[in-house]
Write a protein that holds these residues in place. Structure first.
Motif, PDB file in Angstrom:
ATOM      1  N   GLY A 266     -11.892   4.616   2.505  1.00  0.00           N
ATOM      2  CA  GLY A 266     -12.285   4.240   1.152  1.00  0.00           C
ATOM      3  C   GLY A 266     -13.282   3.097   1.144  1.00  0.00           C
ATOM      4  O   GLY A 266     -14.299   3.154   0.446  1.00  0.00           O
TER       5      GLY A 266
ATOM      6  N   GLU B 153      -8.031   8.177  -3.179  1.00  0.00           N
ATOM      7  CA  GLU B 153      -9.137   7.948  -2.256  1.00  0.00           C
ATOM      8  C   GLU B 153     -10.156   9.076  -2.309  1.00  0.00           C
ATOM      9  O   GLU B 153     -11.159   9.024  -1.611  1.00  0.00           O
ATOM     10  CB  GLU B 153      -8.632   7.779  -0.827  1.00  0.00           C
TER      11      GLU B 153
ATOM     12  N   GLY C 257     -14.286   2.129  -6.357  1.00  0.00           N
ATOM     13  CA  GLY C 257     -13.702   1.015  -5.616  1.00  0.00           C
ATOM     14  C   GLY C 257     -12.406   0.545  -6.242  1.00  0.00           C
ATOM     15  O   GLY C 257     -11.433   0.282  -5.545  1.00  0.00           O
ATOM     16  N   ILE C 258     -12.370   0.471  -7.568  1.00  0.00           N
ATOM     17  CA  ILE C 258     -11.138   0.021  -8.228  1.00  0.00           C
ATOM     18  C   ILE C 258     -10.013   1.008  -7.957  1.00  0.00           C
ATOM     19  O   ILE C 258      -8.887   0.614  -7.630  1.00  0.00           O
ATOM     20  CB  ILE C 258     -11.382  -0.159  -9.737  1.00  0.00           C
ATOM     21  N   ILE C 259     -10.337   2.305  -8.029  1.00  0.00           N
ATOM     22  CA  ILE C 259      -9.282   3.290  -7.748  1.00  0.00           C
ATOM     23  C   ILE C 259      -8.862   3.181  -6.286  1.00  0.00           C
ATOM     24  O   ILE C 259      -7.679   3.290  -5.956  1.00  0.00           O
ATOM     25  CB  ILE C 259      -9.766   4.704  -8.098  1.00  0.00           C
ATOM     26  N   ALA C 260      -9.823   2.924  -5.390  1.00  0.00           N
ATOM     27  CA  ALA C 260      -9.482   2.795  -3.974  1.00  0.00           C
ATOM     28  C   ALA C 260      -8.553   1.606  -3.755  1.00  0.00           C
ATOM     29  O   ALA C 260      -7.639   1.672  -2.936  1.00  0.00           O
ATOM     30  CB  ALA C 260     -10.739   2.651  -3.131  1.00  0.00           C
ATOM     31  N   ILE C 261      -8.776   0.518  -4.502  1.00  0.00           N
ATOM     32  CA  ILE C 261      -7.875  -0.640  -4.350  1.00  0.00           C
ATOM     33  C   ILE C 261      -6.472  -0.275  -4.815  1.00  0.00           C
ATOM     34  O   ILE C 261      -5.494  -0.489  -4.106  1.00  0.00           O
ATOM     35  CB  ILE C 261      -8.379  -1.850  -5.166  1.00  0.00           C
ATOM     36  N   VAL C 262      -6.385   0.285  -6.028  1.00  0.00           N
ATOM     37  CA  VAL C 262      -5.038   0.527  -6.545  1.00  0.00           C
ATOM     38  C   VAL C 262      -4.363   1.682  -5.803  1.00  0.00           C
ATOM     39  O   VAL C 262      -3.139   1.750  -5.773  1.00  0.00           O
ATOM     40  CB  VAL C 262      -5.026   0.778  -8.072  1.00  0.00           C
ATOM     41  N   ALA C 263      -5.145   2.558  -5.166  1.00  0.00           N
ATOM     42  CA  ALA C 263      -4.534   3.663  -4.430  1.00  0.00           C
ATOM     43  C   ALA C 263      -3.793   3.177  -3.196  1.00  0.00           C
ATOM     44  O   ALA C 263      -2.949   3.898  -2.659  1.00  0.00           O
ATOM     45  CB  ALA C 263      -5.598   4.687  -4.017  1.00  0.00           C
TER      46      ALA C 263
END
Lengths: 151, 219, 199
Positions: free
Chosen positions: B103, B177, B126-132
């Motif tokens: 990611g 991701e 990127g935000i979704i990758a962090i919370v994922a």
């Protein structure tokens, strides 16, 4: 309806909202599942934590003397022939503090050696390699963008 | 160590302490595919995109050159390496770590692009990758707590195996991701110029999806 | 009989649902980023519930992954919004004129004695404090290279453990030293980015 939904999904600003909905749904389902049929906590864990309040190294007291091994419950002990040596190692300075202070384990004196280092460097070293590589990549991105601005 | 999942009989194991990477016909094929694409990224030169100004003969070329080229090539090679490692990982937590590394690398591949639209997509991705990472690590941690192991070998030999909720969390994490519907952000990333590097984004998420299916069916 | 672990897990799931539900209303991009960082804590709580030494060792990668993704994404945000302004008024208090050298030196030396993650953080605090007081024209690429070599040293330590386990002592010391150098270099660079007074 489907058209509206697909248009909503295609807008990238809404993606975090959609993802949040999914995670909230899974978490709610998880609570439901746990209440209906609770999972059981496996008592036989790897690297179990033991607490000995009298030891100066508490909560990281795992026994053993420097340059001798101690018992460590790893997943595949046969892959780490020198398992337990890092756990029992104390640097001279931390040995001195352990002898003089009863709270060595809870200070921020983090010297090489100990159970956490054993796991991080030795038995699960690949995790730490992945982790430092992630930091390295992220830092490369940040510094590339930062330095490009400066030019 | 001898349970055959959907992936077939493992023929080679690469031990790193507690983390034992293994090659079955399935994971070896995925590994080879990731390796091939990494080699393409190393060897090939990037595409040149041409934008034609509508209604005229004028056009301008959007090339990838100099420092930006080097940076993006580095990122796509890192992405390839992370994908390769995730393909053969024999440990649930280690797999999730490499998924998150993919990611970050994907953000890196497009970070050098100056188009605001692409950066917007990269930011949302990127935000979704962090919370994922929360469902990913959460799934691995619940597996550890309820089974006492993280090794896919041990899990596949167990009768009970990974609990349902942990499986769900891991699939949600990998979805974040880059599987549909969250793939939309990645499709936008594809507007960035520089073909072999941008293709790495897609290849890595495809391979990640195939691997997570294998893991969830095995354990 | 529901065990303590299950109760904890239910509470953490409720917390995850709560933090994620904040995303349903939030539209502002910066706030989303802050919320993403907040949700990380809930993720770490799930790992911590396992309550073994292994869980403790898994938290460190989990934490670092969150921080590094945050670093990359926030830098993307700055590029996208073209926020390149230098701060106009710099922070000043008296101690910054009188003691930067000695405070910086004490922290760096103490950090080196500590070594490892914590030592790196302490030493980097000293470096940042010094930069903050004295201003800096750091040679960014040089420090960046040092940090990259520290990373290589770390990988070498890993392979020492895997290929020559009898040299474990060497491996531990190498990893402890490398992570010190790495954390100091990265933290002081990140801390000094965009705060220049005279660069």
């Amino acid at each position: 309806m489907i058209g509206r939904l697909s248009r909503y999904l295609a807008d990238i600003d809404n993606l975090t909202t959609v993802y949040a909905v999914v995670v909230v749904a899974v978490a709610a389902f998880g609570i439901l599942l746990l209440v209906v049929s609770p999972l059981s906590y496996e008592e036989e864990q790897l690297y179990p934590k033991s607490i000995d309040p009298t030891s100066p190294l508490n909560p990281y007291e795992r026994g053993g003397d420097p340059f001798n091994r101690t018992e460590v419950l790893a997943q595949y002990p046969e892959n780490s022939p020198y398992l337990g040596y890092v756990t029992s190692y104390l640097t001279p300075l931390s040995a001195f503090f352990a002898a003089t202070s009863p709270y060595m384990g809870t200070t921020i004196l983090t010297h090489p050696g100990g159970i956490i280092d054993e796991i991080l460097y030795n038995t699960r070293g690949l995790d730490t390699v992945a982790e430092t590589s992630i930091l390295f990549v992220a830092f490369a991105i940040a510094s590339f963008l930062f330095r490009r601005e400066e030019e | 160590m001898a349970s055959a999942g959907v992936a077939g009989e493992p023929f080679f194991a690469l031990p790193f302490g507690d983390i034992v990477n293994y090659f079955t016909p399935y994971t070896a094929v995925l590994f080879g595919f990731a390796l091939l694409f990494t080699l393409i990224c190393i060897l090939s030169r990037p595409e040149q995109q041409l934008d034609v100004v509508f209604g005229t003969d004028a056009y301008y070329a959007k090339g990838v050159t100099g420092k930006e080229l080097r940076f993006r090539r580095f990122m796509s090679i890192a992405c390839g390496c992370a994908t390769m490692a995730a393909m053969v990982s024999g440990d649930v937590f280690n797999f999730t770590l490499f998924v998150s590394m993919v990611g970050v690398c994907i953000i890196g591949i497009v970070a050098a692009v100056k188009s605001r639209h692409v950066l917007d997509a990269a930011y949302n991705y990127g935000i979704i990758a962090i919370v994922a990472t929360i469902p990913l690590f959460g799934g691995a941690a619940i597996t550890l707590a309820t089974t006492g192991t993280l090794s896919i070998w041990e899990l596949s030999a167990m009768a009970s195996g990974m609990p349902l909720i942990a499986k769900m969390l891991i699939i949600v994490g990998v979805m974040g991701e880059g599987i549909a519907p969250f793939y939309a952000a990645k499709a936008e990333l594809f507007r960035a110029p520089g073909a072999p590097y941008v293709i790495m984004i897609h290849v890595s998420s495809l391979l990640m999806f195939l691997r997570v299916v294998e893991i969830l069916l095995t354990v | 009989m529901i065990s303590g672990y299950i109760i904890g897990l239910i509470v953490v799931f409720a917390g995850v649902a709560l933090t994620f539900s904040a995303f349903l209303k939030e539209r502002d991009d910066v706030h989303k980023l802050i919320l993403a960082d907040l949700t990380e804590i809930a993720g770490l709580a799930i790992i911590a519930l396992t309550a073994t030494d292994l869980a403790e060792a898994l938290i460190i990668p989990g934490l670092v992954v969150g921080i590094s993704e945050l670093l990359a994404v926030s830098e993307i945000y700055l590029t996208r919004e073209k926020l390149f302004f230098q701060p106009e008024k710099l922070f000043t208090i008296e101690v910054m004129d009188s003691a930067p050298g000695i405070m910086g030196a004490v922290l760096v030396i103490f950090g080196i004695i500590l070594s490892g993650f914590t030592g790196g953080a302490v030493a980097a605090t000293g470096m940042i404090f010094y930069f903050l007081c004295k201003g800096h024209k750091e040679r960014f690429s040089l420090v960046e290279t040092v940090s990259a070599y520290a990373w290589v040293l770390w990988i070498a330590a890993f392979f020492t453990f895997m290929l020559a386990p009898s040299y474990w002592f060497f491996g531990v010391m190498m990893a402890g030293g490398a992570i010190l150098a790495k954390v100091v270099a990265k933290m002081s660079l990140i801390g000094a980015m965009r705060g220049e007074s005279n660069a």
